[in-house]
Design a protein around this motif. Structure first.
Motif, PDB file in Angstrom:
ATOM      1  N   LEU A  82       8.515  16.194   0.825  1.00 41.64           N
ATOM      2  CA  LEU A  82       9.057  15.061   0.079  1.00 41.64           C
ATOM      3  C   LEU A  82       9.561  15.520  -1.292  1.00 41.64           C
ATOM      4  O   LEU A  82      10.622  15.074  -1.759  1.00 41.64           O
ATOM      5  N   LEU A  83       8.819  16.434  -1.924  1.00 40.72           N
ATOM      6  CA  LEU A  83       9.254  16.963  -3.213  1.00 40.72           C
ATOM      7  C   LEU A  83      10.599  17.670  -3.073  1.00 40.72           C
ATOM      8  O   LEU A  83      11.494  17.498  -3.918  1.00 40.72           O
ATOM      9  N   ARG A  84      10.765  18.455  -2.017  1.00 43.17           N
ATOM     10  CA  ARG A  84      12.039  19.159  -1.804  1.00 43.17           C
ATOM     11  C   ARG A  84      13.188  18.170  -1.656  1.00 43.17           C
ATOM     12  O   ARG A  84      14.291  18.392  -2.177  1.00 43.17           O
ATOM     13  N   ARG A  85      12.934  17.063  -0.961  1.00 41.38           N
ATOM     14  CA  ARG A  85      13.984  16.065  -0.782  1.00 41.38           C
ATOM     15  C   ARG A  85      14.388  15.454  -2.116  1.00 41.38           C
ATOM     16  O   ARG A  85      15.569  15.213  -2.373  1.00 41.38           O
ATOM     17  N   PHE A  86      13.412  15.206  -2.977  1.00 43.69           N
ATOM     18  CA  PHE A  86      13.732  14.666  -4.298  1.00 43.69           C
ATOM     19  C   PHE A  86      14.487  15.697  -5.135  1.00 43.69           C
ATOM     20  O   PHE A  86      15.448  15.349  -5.835  1.00 43.69           O
ATOM     21  N   GLU A  87      14.061  16.936  -5.077  1.00 39.22           N
ATOM     22  CA  GLU A  87      14.746  17.976  -5.844  1.00 39.22           C
ATOM     23  C   GLU A  87      16.203  18.100  -5.403  1.00 39.22           C
ATOM     24  O   GLU A  87      17.115  18.259  -6.236  1.00 39.22           O
ATOM     25  N   GLN A  88      16.436  18.033  -4.097  1.00 36.27           N
ATOM     26  CA  GLN A  88      17.810  18.089  -3.578  1.00 36.27           C
ATOM     27  C   GLN A  88      18.604  16.871  -4.042  1.00 36.27           C
ATOM     28  O   GLN A  88      19.789  16.986  -4.386  1.00 36.27           O
ATOM     29  N   ALA A  89      17.945  15.702  -4.055  1.00 35.68           N
ATOM     30  CA  ALA A  89      18.628  14.484  -4.504  1.00 35.68           C
ATOM     31  C   ALA A  89      18.988  14.584  -5.986  1.00 35.68           C
ATOM     32  O   ALA A  89      20.087  14.194  -6.405  1.00 35.68           O
ATOM     33  N   PHE A  99      11.651   2.317  -6.420  1.00 32.84           N
ATOM     34  CA  PHE A  99      11.476   3.291  -7.499  1.00 32.84           C
ATOM     35  C   PHE A  99      12.856   3.676  -8.036  1.00 32.84           C
ATOM     36  O   PHE A  99      13.772   3.949  -7.262  1.00 32.84           O
ATOM     37  N   LEU A 100      12.974   3.736  -9.351  1.00 30.79           N
ATOM     38  CA  LEU A 100      14.250   4.071  -9.963  1.00 30.79           C
ATOM     39  C   LEU A 100      14.053   5.214 -10.961  1.00 30.79           C
ATOM     40  O   LEU A 100      13.416   5.033 -12.001  1.00 30.79           O
ATOM     41  N   PHE A 101      14.576   6.396 -10.600  1.00 28.47           N
ATOM     42  CA  PHE A 101      14.575   7.534 -11.507  1.00 28.47           C
ATOM     43  C   PHE A 101      15.904   7.481 -12.251  1.00 28.47           C
ATOM     44  O   PHE A 101      16.847   8.225 -11.956  1.00 28.47           O
ATOM     45  N   VAL A 127       0.839  -1.199   0.000  1.00 28.88           N
ATOM     46  CA  VAL A 127       0.000   0.000   0.000  1.00 28.88           C
ATOM     47  C   VAL A 127       0.874   1.249   0.000  1.00 28.88           C
ATOM     48  O   VAL A 127       0.580   2.239  -0.682  1.00 28.88           O
ATOM     49  N   GLY A 128       1.966   1.209   0.770  1.00 31.02           N
ATOM     50  CA  GLY A 128       2.863   2.359   0.821  1.00 31.02           C
ATOM     51  C   GLY A 128       3.437   2.704  -0.540  1.00 31.02           C
ATOM     52  O   GLY A 128       3.529   3.879  -0.913  1.00 31.02           O
ATOM     53  N   GLU A 129       3.811   1.687  -1.314  1.00 29.73           N
ATOM     54  CA  GLU A 129       4.336   1.933  -2.653  1.00 29.73           C
ATOM     55  C   GLU A 129       3.230   2.455  -3.573  1.00 29.73           C
ATOM     56  O   GLU A 129       3.463   3.337  -4.403  1.00 29.73           O
ATOM     57  N   SER A 130       2.023   1.911  -3.427  1.00 33.86           N
ATOM     58  CA  SER A 130       0.908   2.389  -4.254  1.00 33.86           C
ATOM     59  C   SER A 130       0.592   3.845  -3.949  1.00 33.86           C
ATOM     60  O   SER A 130       0.407   4.666  -4.860  1.00 33.86           O
ATOM     61  N   ARG A 131       0.539   4.180  -2.671  1.00 35.48           N
ATOM     62  CA  ARG A 131       0.264   5.566  -2.289  1.00 35.48           C
ATOM     63  C   ARG A 131       1.374   6.489  -2.767  1.00 35.48           C
ATOM     64  O   ARG A 131       1.120   7.606  -3.213  1.00 35.48           O
ATOM     65  N   SER A 132       2.606   6.026  -2.675  1.00 38.34           N
ATOM     66  CA  SER A 132       3.736   6.833  -3.146  1.00 38.34           C
ATOM     67  C   SER A 132       3.601   7.103  -4.637  1.00 38.34           C
ATOM     68  O   SER A 132       3.802   8.235  -5.121  1.00 38.34           O
ATOM     69  N   ARG A 133       3.241   6.071  -5.388  1.00 40.33           N
ATOM     70  CA  ARG A 133       3.086   6.222  -6.835  1.00 40.33           C
ATOM     71  C   ARG A 133       1.992   7.229  -7.163  1.00 40.33           C
ATOM     72  O   ARG A 133       2.136   8.055  -8.066  1.00 40.33           O
ATOM     73  N   MET A 134       0.879   7.182  -6.415  1.00 40.29           N
ATOM     74  CA  MET A 134      -0.192   8.132  -6.631  1.00 40.29           C
ATOM     75  C   MET A 134       0.238   9.550  -6.270  1.00 40.29           C
ATOM     76  O   MET A 134      -0.150  10.518  -6.935  1.00 40.29           O
ATOM     77  N   LEU A 135       1.060   9.668  -5.223  1.00 41.78           N
ATOM     78  CA  LEU A 135       1.561  10.984  -4.849  1.00 41.78           C
ATOM     79  C   LEU A 135       2.463  11.549  -5.935  1.00 41.78           C
ATOM     80  O   LEU A 135       2.394  12.738  -6.275  1.00 41.78           O
ATOM     81  N   PHE A 136       3.291  10.703  -6.512  1.00 39.86           N
ATOM     82  CA  PHE A 136       4.168  11.150  -7.597  1.00 39.86           C
ATOM     83  C   PHE A 136       3.350  11.702  -8.773  1.00 39.86           C
ATOM     84  O   PHE A 136       3.809  12.592  -9.494  1.00 39.86           O
ATOM     85  N   GLU A 137       2.138  11.156  -8.975  1.00 37.43           N
ATOM     86  CA  GLU A 137       1.286  11.623 -10.066  1.00 37.43           C
ATOM     87  C   GLU A 137       0.882  13.081  -9.870  1.00 37.43           C
ATOM     88  O   GLU A 137       0.578  13.790 -10.832  1.00 37.43           O
ATOM     89  N   THR A 138       0.850  13.528  -8.608  1.00 39.45           N
ATOM     90  CA  THR A 138       0.399  14.891  -8.306  1.00 39.45           C
ATOM     91  C   THR A 138       1.561  15.867  -8.178  1.00 39.45           C
ATOM     92  O   THR A 138       1.333  17.075  -8.075  1.00 39.45           O
ATOM     93  N   LEU A 139       2.787  15.369  -8.142  1.00 43.75           N
ATOM     94  CA  LEU A 139       3.964  16.221  -7.965  1.00 43.75           C
ATOM     95  C   LEU A 139       4.709  16.381  -9.290  1.00 43.75           C
ATOM     96  O   LEU A 139       4.643  15.505 -10.152  1.00 43.75           O
TER      97      LEU A 139
END
Length: 322
Positions: free
Chosen positions: A287-294, A233-235, A197-209
């Protein structure tokens, strides 16, 4: 005082067993017996130890015992029978469908849905009559939020009880029903590659970011062809790996140490790793800021060594490594 040797029984069962109505009242007062609904009883110890889904299943079974032939569990009640994840789906009412096309009937503990139910949309699970997996998912998707529907749909796909073709057919069959637009969107977003569920929710969150679309559950190898780990997840274009940490993911010190070693090896290959948990899902901006920094950190790094793919390969299937 002895009770019938089952986790659910009716008043008639109790009387046949030798109990009287006075006995039943006394057992209820002492807590040895719980009333599931009028005329249906569960031993007190069973009720106290039951999880919310187990209590729902008991209630569902009680309605099946008194239901006419042709009624089946549907919606969340069928999803529980199938064993799917049911993140945040309400459990206060049992859902059943009778297959007759007239208005649904609502009671305090049950909803009897009046929608057409084809023979091919009925089946049984361990003797329990239910809607098929695909019909169950589409019914939930029509009546719930997209995020909740995707979580249960991902679980159904992951289990192998349905597939994308069956879901598409079920959506087409429901094309004139209420909520079909939401169902179409939810089904289009479902993936059997999300493992929780955590991965599914994460994927849905990515859809909005404003984030790129990641590859899901990739197998990563080092430069010598040795398997390093499977990542959530692999970017890959941005040299970033994302990992969702569930509450029970590290249930021992050994598991925690193994995970640390795995992450160290991924970093050594040149990957930047971002981790998050349930609480982080409630703060998308952070969470978006953390990804942007990464992404910024990874931009200055060379291309990670090794190789990755969407399945585990034997040594003789691996590409050559330089």
């Amino acid at each position: 005082m002895d009770l019938p040797h089952t986790d659910l029984f009716t008043r008639a069962d109790a009387i046949a067993f030798g109990l009287t109505d006075d006995d039943l009242r006394r057992l209820r007062r002492t807590g040895e017996l719980s009333v599931l609904r009028p005329g249906f009883y569960v031993p007190g110890a069973v009720m106290q130890s039951a999880s919310p889904t187990e209590r729902h299943s008991l209630l569902a079974r009680s309605y099946l015992l008194s239901a006419p032939t042709g009624e089946v569990l549907s919606h969340v009640s069928a999803a529980i029978a199938w064993g799917f994840d049911i993140w945040q789906l309400p459990l206060d009412k049992v859902h059943m469908t009778h297959g007759l096309d007239y208005a649904s009937k609502r009671r305090p503990l049950r909803i009897l849905h009046g929608t057409t139910l084809e023979r091919t949309e009925r089946t049984t699970i361990n003797g329990v009559p239910v809607t098929t997996a695909a019909r169950t998912i589409v019914d939930i998707a029509r009546t719930s939020s997209v995020e909740r529907a995707v979580c249960v749909g991902d679980s159904a796909l992951r289990s192998g009880h349905t597939d994308s073709d069956a879901l598409s057919t079920a959506v087409e069959s429901a094309r004139f029903r209420t909520g079909i637009s939401a169902a179409r969107r939810a089904v289009s977003l479902m993936s059997g590659r999300s493992e929780s569920v955590g991965e599914s929710r994460s994927r849905m969150l990515f859809e909005t970011l404003p984030l790129p679309t990641p590859l899901l559950n990739q197998w990563v190898y080092d430069g010598a062809g040795r398997f390093v780990g499977r990542v959530d997840f692999l970017f890959w274009e941005f040299k970033v790996i994302g990992e969702f940490d569930g509450e029970s993911k590290y249930d021992s010190k050994r598991v925690l140490l193994d995970e640390k070693y795995r992450e160290d090896r991924l970093r050594d290959l040149g990957w930047v790793v971002v981790r998050w948990n349930w609480r982080d899902l409630d703060d998308p901006r952070a969470l978006l800021r953390r990804f942007e920094q990464a992404f910024t950190r990874a931009a200055g790094l060379p291309t990670p060594a090794g190789w990755f793919g969407d399945q585990r390969l034997a040594a003789d299937q691996l590409p050559s490594f330089g």
